[in-house]
Design a protein around this motif. Structure first.
Motif, PDB file in Angstrom:
ATOM      1  N   LEU A  30      28.957  32.682  60.102  1.00  0.00           N
ATOM      2  CA  LEU A  30      29.788  32.808  61.399  1.00  0.00           C
ATOM      3  C   LEU A  30      30.857  34.482  60.888  1.00  0.00           C
ATOM      4  CD1 LEU A  30      30.422  32.812  64.631  1.00  0.00           C
ATOM      5  CD2 LEU A  30      32.534  32.030  63.739  1.00  0.00           C
ATOM      6  N   ILE A  31      30.701  34.004  59.186  1.00  0.00           N
ATOM      7  CA  ILE A  31      31.913  35.204  59.533  1.00  0.00           C
ATOM      8  C   ILE A  31      30.575  36.963  58.571  1.00  0.00           C
ATOM      9  CG2 ILE A  31      33.135  36.138  57.519  1.00  0.00           C
ATOM     10  CD1 ILE A  31      34.623  33.565  56.730  1.00  0.00           C
ATOM     11  N   THR A  32      29.906  36.356  58.123  1.00  0.00           N
ATOM     12  CA  THR A  32      28.882  37.340  57.503  1.00  0.00           C
ATOM     13  C   THR A  32      28.319  38.298  58.876  1.00  0.00           C
ATOM     14  OG1 THR A  32      28.142  36.184  55.866  1.00  0.00           O
ATOM     15  CG2 THR A  32      26.495  38.000  56.180  1.00  0.00           C
ATOM     16  N   VAL A  33      27.850  36.823  60.465  1.00  0.00           N
ATOM     17  CA  VAL A  33      27.051  37.838  61.559  1.00  0.00           C
ATOM     18  C   VAL A  33      28.351  38.931  61.989  1.00  0.00           C
ATOM     19  CG1 VAL A  33      26.093  37.689  63.613  1.00  0.00           C
ATOM     20  CG2 VAL A  33      25.704  36.004  61.671  1.00  0.00           C
ATOM     21  N   LEU A  34      29.087  38.307  62.155  1.00  0.00           N
ATOM     22  CA  LEU A  34      30.525  39.032  62.889  1.00  0.00           C
ATOM     23  C   LEU A  34      31.655  40.196  62.147  1.00  0.00           C
ATOM     24  CD1 LEU A  34      31.954  36.117  65.280  1.00  0.00           C
ATOM     25  CD2 LEU A  34      30.416  37.648  65.744  1.00  0.00           C
ATOM     26  N   ASP A  35      31.643  39.393  60.481  1.00  0.00           N
ATOM     27  CA  ASP A  35      32.008  41.054  59.640  1.00  0.00           C
ATOM     28  C   ASP A  35      33.625  40.897  60.237  1.00  0.00           C
ATOM     29  OD1 ASP A  35      32.330  42.372  57.719  1.00  0.00           O
ATOM     30  OD2 ASP A  35      32.075  44.284  58.752  1.00  0.00           O
ATOM     31  N   PRO A  36      34.685  39.996  60.555  1.00  0.00           N
ATOM     32  CA  PRO A  36      35.628  39.877  60.977  1.00  0.00           C
ATOM     33  C   PRO A  36      36.942  40.370  60.503  1.00  0.00           C
ATOM     34  CG  PRO A  36      35.722  37.985  60.118  1.00  0.00           C
ATOM     35  CD  PRO A  36      34.183  38.122  60.248  1.00  0.00           C
ATOM     36  N   ALA A  37      37.635  40.870  60.353  1.00  0.00           N
ATOM     37  CA  ALA A  37      38.986  41.757  59.798  1.00  0.00           C
ATOM     38  C   ALA A  37      39.836  40.614  58.984  1.00  0.00           C
ATOM     39  CB  ALA A  37      39.538  42.765  60.376  1.00  0.00           C
ATOM     40  N   GLY A  38      40.276  40.794  58.082  1.00  0.00           N
ATOM     41  CA  GLY A  38      41.277  40.155  57.076  1.00  0.00           C
ATOM     42  C   GLY A  38      41.312  40.916  55.144  1.00  0.00           C
TER      43      GLY A  38
ATOM     44  N   LEU B  50      25.412  35.522  43.936  1.00  0.00           N
ATOM     45  CA  LEU B  50      25.176  36.688  44.956  1.00  0.00           C
ATOM     46  C   LEU B  50      25.938  37.493  45.149  1.00  0.00           C
ATOM     47  CD1 LEU B  50      21.824  36.134  47.225  1.00  0.00           C
ATOM     48  CD2 LEU B  50      21.831  36.803  44.507  1.00  0.00           C
ATOM     49  N   LYS B  51      27.420  37.388  45.374  1.00  0.00           N
ATOM     50  CA  LYS B  51      28.434  37.416  45.436  1.00  0.00           C
ATOM     51  C   LYS B  51      29.609  38.357  44.278  1.00  0.00           C
ATOM     52  CE  LYS B  51      33.349  37.564  47.469  1.00  0.00           C
ATOM     53  NZ  LYS B  51      33.786  37.883  46.517  1.00  0.00           N
ATOM     54  N   HIS B  52      29.452  37.518  43.249  1.00  0.00           N
ATOM     55  CA  HIS B  52      29.628  37.606  42.282  1.00  0.00           C
ATOM     56  C   HIS B  52      28.900  38.846  41.528  1.00  0.00           C
ATOM     57  CE1 HIS B  52      31.609  36.674  37.964  1.00  0.00           C
ATOM     58  NE2 HIS B  52      30.340  37.417  37.598  1.00  0.00           N
ATOM     59  N   VAL B  53      27.624  39.476  41.933  1.00  0.00           N
ATOM     60  CA  VAL B  53      26.967  39.864  40.974  1.00  0.00           C
ATOM     61  C   VAL B  53      26.725  41.392  41.676  1.00  0.00           C
ATOM     62  CG1 VAL B  53      25.686  38.880  39.241  1.00  0.00           C
ATOM     63  CG2 VAL B  53      24.688  38.718  41.689  1.00  0.00           C
ATOM     64  N   GLY B  54      27.291  41.645  43.157  1.00  0.00           N
ATOM     65  CA  GLY B  54      27.538  42.478  43.874  1.00  0.00           C
ATOM     66  C   GLY B  54      26.274  42.326  45.045  1.00  0.00           C
ATOM     67  N   VAL B  55      25.158  41.325  44.973  1.00  0.00           N
ATOM     68  CA  VAL B  55      24.232  41.698  45.693  1.00  0.00           C
ATOM     69  C   VAL B  55      24.352  40.635  47.244  1.00  0.00           C
ATOM     70  CG1 VAL B  55      22.010  41.037  46.495  1.00  0.00           C
ATOM     71  CG2 VAL B  55      22.855  41.323  44.044  1.00  0.00           C
ATOM     72  N   PHE B  56      25.881  40.542  47.322  1.00  0.00           N
ATOM     73  CA  PHE B  56      26.439  39.253  47.762  1.00  0.00           C
ATOM     74  C   PHE B  56      27.518  40.247  49.072  1.00  0.00           C
ATOM     75  CE2 PHE B  56      27.449  35.823  50.966  1.00  0.00           C
ATOM     76  CZ  PHE B  56      27.267  36.033  52.434  1.00  0.00           C
ATOM     77  N   ASP B  57      27.796  39.933  50.385  1.00  0.00           N
ATOM     78  CA  ASP B  57      29.113  40.949  50.232  1.00  0.00           C
ATOM     79  C   ASP B  57      29.963  40.720  51.570  1.00  0.00           C
ATOM     80  OD1 ASP B  57      32.406  42.109  49.034  1.00  0.00           O
ATOM     81  OD2 ASP B  57      31.117  44.306  49.857  1.00  0.00           O
ATOM     82  N   PRO B  58      30.477  39.590  51.675  1.00  0.00           N
ATOM     83  CA  PRO B  58      30.721  38.884  53.448  1.00  0.00           C
ATOM     84  C   PRO B  58      32.294  39.628  52.970  1.00  0.00           C
ATOM     85  CG  PRO B  58      30.032  37.118  51.900  1.00  0.00           C
ATOM     86  CD  PRO B  58      30.714  38.458  50.843  1.00  0.00           C
ATOM     87  N   ALA B  59      32.194  39.481  54.647  1.00  0.00           N
ATOM     88  CA  ALA B  59      34.138  40.580  54.579  1.00  0.00           C
ATOM     89  C   ALA B  59      34.815  39.487  54.350  1.00  0.00           C
ATOM     90  CB  ALA B  59      34.323  39.930  56.319  1.00  0.00           C
TER      91      ALA B  59
END
Length: 393
Positions: A151-159, A251-260
């Motif tokens: 949900l966070i990835t799709v909606l990209d909410p602020a925070g 993936l986030k750790h190596v910068g490939v995935f960056d959710p809000a």
């Protein structure tokens, strides 16, 4: 199993690195470091100890069976197991106080005491109910965390993101950065208590032990041909679920995935998916190792690589403690301080080299018919007879 645990533990001794980007691993200084950290997060972290816990549960039932086959009554065999678990707790406390705060022997001893009281002599239905309860709880948390992350990835909410500090690295848990050994003890013991509470009252390790007890009742590892379909399903499904749960964080750790960041909720969700999928990943590795061993021994006599690794497996307690006896003084600032000069990649090479040395030593001990020293000590303590109480006084 011991190699994977050793690789996981050495990450706590990279105390000289820069932890600006992450509190899990220091900022990589090369492509090799980045690859190593990705593989550790995707394949090892929170997957190794459920694997170990499964084997602990399996060993509990094997001990019960062997003691009864040697002529002990069921009550006497159960008393031996209770004594063994109590001594494991003592071993774990000493291990943490002297060397390694992230040790797990005490947790396995504590969990073993509780689970053996509830399930060692329980019916098949009761044992399965305990397993299904643990697996169900983990599945619910995993599904909720995965849904929140999606949900966070799709909606990209602020925070805003939760800020990190350079002092937030794993080495704080181990006291490895302290130059004074006595001060390092003050870091290790409180950390050990917290981890003991998390592991003892969590769901992952107790459920893994219960599954190991169930598997031992059905001799899954001793008779893999009878359970080939089950082993294959666990290898595929378990490994896939474990990888799926760990990949977002890796993936986030190596910068490939960056959710809000959403005030740290996305990081929390990734942590929960990694933790709750660890059981599936650990069981998947068990099944993969069984299939691999069958493949390597299909032609008859096992190759020397298999027999050497198996020799260390027979001495797993001695191997586990020997790794700490070597690596902690060599890597810590209060010892030789080698951890200050290694990176994630070179630390992994160090762990591999240390493991290979213990494989060779175990193989030589197997050839000469010598058991592991800590296995011998634990057995003597567990089987030590208590003086009978005098009656009629």
């Amino acid at each position: 199993m011991l190699l994977l645990i050793l690789l996981s533990n050495t990450a706590f001794f990279l105390y000289a690195g820069d932890y600006t980007r992450s509190d899990s691993y220091p900022d990589p200084s090369s492509v090799a470091d980045s690859v190593t950290q990705f593989l550790m997060l995707a394949l090892l972290d929170v997957r190794v100890y459920p694997l170990f816990a499964f084997l602990v549960g399996y060993g509990i039932v094997q001990t019960l069976t062997r003691r009864m086959a040697a002529g002990a009554t069921r009550d006497e065999a159960a008393a031996t197991i209770r004594s063994r678990n109590r001594w494991l707790f003592v071993f774990g406390f000493a291990h943490a106080a002297l060397l390694l705060s992230t040790e797990v022997l005490a947790a396995y001893g504590l969990i073993g005491l509780v689970l053996c009281a509830l399930f060692l002599r329980a019916s098949e239905r009761r044992l399965r109910a305990g397993i299904l309860t643990g697996v169900g709880l983990l599945a619910l948390v995993f599904a909720a965390a995965a849904a929140a992350l999606a949900l966070i990835t799709v909606l990209d909410p602020a925070g805003e993101a939760v800020p990190l500090t350079q002092e937030s690295g794993r080495f704080l848990l181990s006291g490895a950065a302290e130059e004074n050994y006595l001060v390092s003890v003050l870091f290790r013991l409180p950390t050990w208590v917290v981890l003991l509470f998390i592991n003892g009252f969590g769901v992952v390790l107790p459920t893994a032990i219960l599954i190991g007890m169930w598997a031992a009742r059905h001799r899954v590892l001793e008779e893999p041909e009878r359970h080939r379909a089950l082993i294959r399903r666990v290898a595929v499904i378990g490994t896939a679920l474990g990888l799926a749960g760990a990949l977002p964080g890796a993936l986030k750790h190596v910068g490939v995935f960056d959710p809000a960041p959403y005030y740290g909720l996305s990081d929390t969700a990734m942590t929960l998916t990694a933790w709750t999928s660890g059981l599936a990943g650990g069981l998947g590795y068990v099944a993969l190792f069984v299939l691999l061993s069958q493949l390597l021994t299909r032609r008859g006599r096992p190759p020397v690589v298999v027999t050497s690794v198996a020799a260390l497996g027979k001495r797993s307690l001695s191997g586990y403690l020997s790794h700490s006896i070597v690596l902690v003084p060599v890597l810590s600032a209060w010892g030789l301080g080698l951890g200050a000069h290694l990176t994630s990649f070179t630390m992994a090479l160090f762990a591999l080299g240390l493991w290979l040395v213990t494989v060779v030593v175990a193989a030589l001990m197997e050839r000469s018919g010598r058991r592991g020293p800590f296995e011998v000590l634990l057995r003597r303590l567990s089987l030590r007879k208590r003086p009978r109480q005098m009656s009629g006084l």
